[in-house]
Design an enzyme around this catalytic site. Structure first.
Site, PDB file in Angstrom:
ATOM      1  N   SER D  63       0.797  -1.237   0.000  1.00 42.81           N
ATOM      2  CA  SER D  63       0.000   0.000   0.000  1.00 42.81           C
ATOM      3  C   SER D  63       0.826   1.282   0.000  1.00 42.81           C
ATOM      4  O   SER D  63       0.287   2.352  -0.227  1.00 42.81           O
ATOM      5  CB  SER D  63      -0.930   0.042   1.208  1.00 42.81           C
ATOM      6  N   LYS D  66       0.421   3.335  -2.951  1.00 46.57           N
ATOM      7  CA  LYS D  66      -0.752   4.185  -3.174  1.00 46.57           C
ATOM      8  C   LYS D  66      -0.379   5.660  -3.236  1.00 46.57           C
ATOM      9  O   LYS D  66      -1.069   6.453  -3.877  1.00 46.57           O
ATOM     10  CB  LYS D  66      -1.798   3.922  -2.076  1.00 46.57           C
ATOM     11  N   TYR D 190      -4.068  -2.498 -10.122  1.00 44.57           N
ATOM     12  CA  TYR D 190      -3.954  -2.376  -8.663  1.00 44.57           C
ATOM     13  C   TYR D 190      -3.056  -3.465  -8.068  1.00 44.57           C
ATOM     14  O   TYR D 190      -2.164  -3.199  -7.265  1.00 44.57           O
ATOM     15  CB  TYR D 190      -5.352  -2.423  -8.043  1.00 44.57           C
ATOM     16  N   TYR D 242      -4.342   3.312   7.798  1.00 45.47           N
ATOM     17  CA  TYR D 242      -5.629   2.634   7.978  1.00 45.47           C
ATOM     18  C   TYR D 242      -6.305   3.189   9.239  1.00 45.47           C
ATOM     19  O   TYR D 242      -6.255   4.393   9.474  1.00 45.47           O
ATOM     20  CB  TYR D 242      -5.434   1.110   8.067  1.00 45.47           C
ATOM     21  N   VAL D 260       1.165  -3.561   3.997  1.00 50.93           N
ATOM     22  CA  VAL D 260       1.167  -4.825   4.744  1.00 50.93           C
ATOM     23  C   VAL D 260       2.428  -5.640   4.535  1.00 50.93           C
ATOM     24  O   VAL D 260       2.632  -6.662   5.203  1.00 50.93           O
ATOM     25  CB  VAL D 260      -0.045  -5.735   4.422  1.00 50.93           C
TER      26      VAL D 260
END
Lengths: 308, 308, 308, 308
Positions: D63, D66, D190, D242, D260
């Site tokens: 992530s 992102k 993705y 998160y 992660v």
């Protein structure tokens, strides 16, 4: 008043109803249906068929098919189905994912979309989607005793092209290992099952086995056991009208299952199998005139399951 | 097997049950009840009373009282009650506030705590809490024909001292203008109503009017209209066992209302009013052995509302 | 352009703004405030005070007070506070109970109502509400160096009479044992703290200790440690504007805390303590013109915390 | 202590840490990573690179990617992106669908999975997935100035085979018309973007443009405008970890984005671009030792954005 007179009165009044609800329009094939339609068919325990209005005009039974698919899936894997689907009213909209998240991919009941997709996965089993779709169609024809029941392929194909929400539900359950077969295949079965076209007469005939404690009237043989027939009706009563199920039980008092095509199948145990159809929906997504007709019919006949 | 034999068998088996569930312990007066208790009483349509086990030992009826308070509130303000309370299964726990937030202070149904508190507010009306509590007690005594029904003031007082969650629900609904009278007074009524103590025999007698389409068996006069009696039973079937209501309808198939004291009142329209009691609860908060006893009884007698 | 010129320009433009948002009207004392007001005061690190518009008109600081009450509570019980209140943005409305249910009575952060009520419970401690209210008022006067800061008792009393939602939150947390003192007393403290009346100048002065890494400018002594000052600002940045906190961080880029009275306190570490006030709120409940003024000010001065 | 000494100390302590969190194991390629790894790299404003531990061992950035994909998407369609993705902390888990249902298919922010999938859809545009994946990889190589950054195809392929939850999110948003291109293609982009492999040194180098108000250090030219760089950092601070974002802001006080795979990229505006990596995750899904190392580093250097 006798049943024929009552049907005549209800049908006549429905013809003049001003507020007819709103026709489902998420796919063109449904959106184009004339809201003026109203049909009703009642098969009583002795086999007599009473009809009113457009009782012989076909419509898309949509979620009403979930009753038949559930029956078929229970025939395949028995009560182990309930490890994968619950038996509780959902308390939320028919296509909600919220409950699925909280309950880790186990749909609340077999009549919300997620639950019906698990049922489709069971019916699919190791077969090809085409075979599973054929199984469902044959079963509904057998129940109604009418080979002219068909699947509207235009509806099925529209559903498939726009069914992203259902694809989301299926993938979501797959992520919790609650889909055992190909997600696309199970969805295919689901969309075709929803596209079954029947008229009220056929639908009321198909519901006879529930009225008769599980037995097929033509053969007297059990389609399902009495216990299973009663359980299916319990699910219809508590979960058969999406988040309007409580109100239907409260007002009408008999087990029923509605579809966004405007059809409702309602069963009076031992007395009648009833199908109504009017395409306009109330705000809960259930046939507006259909619900009203059933409320009036139940009141006039004392056909509530809560009547002594 | 006749009913007496069946009751004897069920009672004997209950005495040896190993898994008895877990007694509610949020207040000491409930937590101290011996989980070994099991009682059952059945009043049939002809008025015969069949008893088994601890049928004459008093227990705290708790939420079973919601059936009687609802009946009383409907008597006071009629169907306008449904502007303030819904008739849908909640899909969430009995004391959840989540649904209330989404639905702007309108509880989903009169059998979850929030709904029952609105009912208490209606019963309270412009009176003093003491008067309203007296009204409820008198009504239950009238229904059961037994003046020895009482309110356990120790239970009421414990509930009042620990009932912060219910106080939260009441204040929350007040903020949406869905409480018309003093919040503290309505809670007082609610806590006392829950503290009504009855035994199975009294409870089964109190349920007779529902079995008889609304009429009191002693006088033949309507306690409520037939329509209202059926609607109350519809609510019991769809909402009477918290978020285990669907499963009770599925397994037992008759309208029932449970309480955390371990009691359940179940009605077979035209046939029987049944009360069972065993203090241990299953994970949904309903009497574990009580639910099992009713499932067995319904199966053996074919007493489902879905039986032809 | 220098700061004085910038303030003049912002103030002049605010005077002509057409869309001024909507004044909070849940209590009359707030609803009656003239939406035409706009005030701004900036205290820079050297102690200079820059003012514009209604900088010296008092208004109800409402939730801006949560910054001061939090500081006081941390002074009383230190970091153990975080066992009872979280430090995460809530992702839902300021008075939501949904999150509280999922997280068992632990509010997501000290700036949503539930969290601020826990903070009030801490400030209350074993004292009388009057004493605790006095403590908060004295603390705010000390921070601003202005004894004329007062509590508007009409506002406090209106809040108390209509604050059922907050009473619901408090009782709800009490049911999870996350209120240690009298629920009514803690609410009293909370409602009075929200009713503190200040003008922009006083508010900007009260925020100086945050700008200066925890030190009081008049004495140079620590009001809180540097670490605590930074943590309070982190909470302001992530949680200070209800469910518009992310957007404020995104657009303005400095820690701020808003109130429904239309005030915002914003801190530029080492550079400025800013108070703006305009009573009309945007749809997230934050001052519409106040937010816009801060965005413009931050852009013109490069006062984002993300500026190198 | 100087930075080199601090890094040495942090690295040495990390080597002896007993509680290292739990390695993500939803795909084998991640689950097999040795939890003993710990790496850190810091690039300061003058371009010096400080390294510790496994700073040159590649890991799956997951992530963290992102941040780069968001930057690229903003380059393609500018601020119109925010019509399709919000800028608010989510208040729920990274892969939750609950919020999406309530907010009709608009993800709360670009760093939860749903938001990142919309970003992938933008990056995909009318291209082939392969081209879009190439665009992202080239962009990350450009930012880090290192052509050896690669995509781990085994990871990408594992993600693709097990990513049913992400497929659910994508289909769900598609049902709200918030996916403009092929759902399968966007998911492909993705999954490949998440499978980018980098080491801490490369990652810290890739973050330099954010530290430098948007400019690439090698050319001095703007990768993004200063405003955009600050906004991306605001999103990292409020949404980068998160549902542990608030705590990271509270404890560490600098914008960061975790993955992660155990990596975290953290930016101190004008001062440092930091990458840490340790595969074991805390209960919020963020690197356990990585978070601790950053907290310690920020405390020792006063590198909070809230420091005067």
């Amino acid at each position: 008043m006798d049943l024929a007179g009552l049907i005549e009165e209800i049908t006549a009044d429905a013809a003049h109803a001003v507020d007819r609800g709103k026709v489902a329009d998420y796919i063109p094939s449904l959106g184009g249906v004339d809201p003026k339609h109203f049909g009703i068919a009642i098969v009583t325990a002795d086999g007599t068929v009473h009809k009113g209005g457009d009782a012989d005009v076909s419509f898309s039974i949509q979620s009403v098919s979930k009753v038949f698919a559930l029956t078929l899936a229970l025939g395949k894997i028995g009560e182990t189905l309930w490890r994968r689907v619950g038996v509780e009213p959902s308390g939320s909209a028919f296509n909600s994912v919220v409950q699925l998240e909280a309950e880790k991919g186990i749909p609340r009941n077999p009549f919300i979309n997620a639950g019906a997709i698990v049922v489709s996965d069971v019916v699919l089993g190791g077969s090809e989607p085409r075979e599973a779709i054929g199984d469902i169609l044959r079963f509904v024809r057998f129940l109604s005793g009418d080979e002219s029941v068909f699947i509207d392929s235009e509806v099925a194909s529209s559903e498939e092209q726009t069914g992203f929400r259902n694809a989301a539900l299926a993938n979501y359950m797959r992520s919790f290992n609650n889909m055992e077969h190909d997600v696309g295949g199970a969805l295919r079965v689901y969309f075709h099952q929803c596209a079954i076209a029947m008229n009220c007469t056929q639908l009321a005939l198909a519901g006879r086995f529930l009225m008769l404690d599980g037995r097929h009237p033509d053969t007297g043989r059990a389609v399902v056991s009495a216990v299973r027939a009663r359980r299916i009706m319990a699910l219809m009563l508590t979960c058969g009208h999406y988040d309007g199920s409580g109100e239907f039980a409260f007002r009408v008092g008999i087990p029923g299952k509605s579809g966004v095509g405007g059809g409702i199948l309602a069963i009076v145990p031992g007395k009648a199998s009833i199908a109504v159809w009017s395409p306009g929906l109330n705000k809960r997504g259930n046939s507006h005139l259909g619900s009203e007709a059933l409320e009036r019919l139940a009141a006039a006949t004392n056909w509530s399951v809560f009547t002594p």
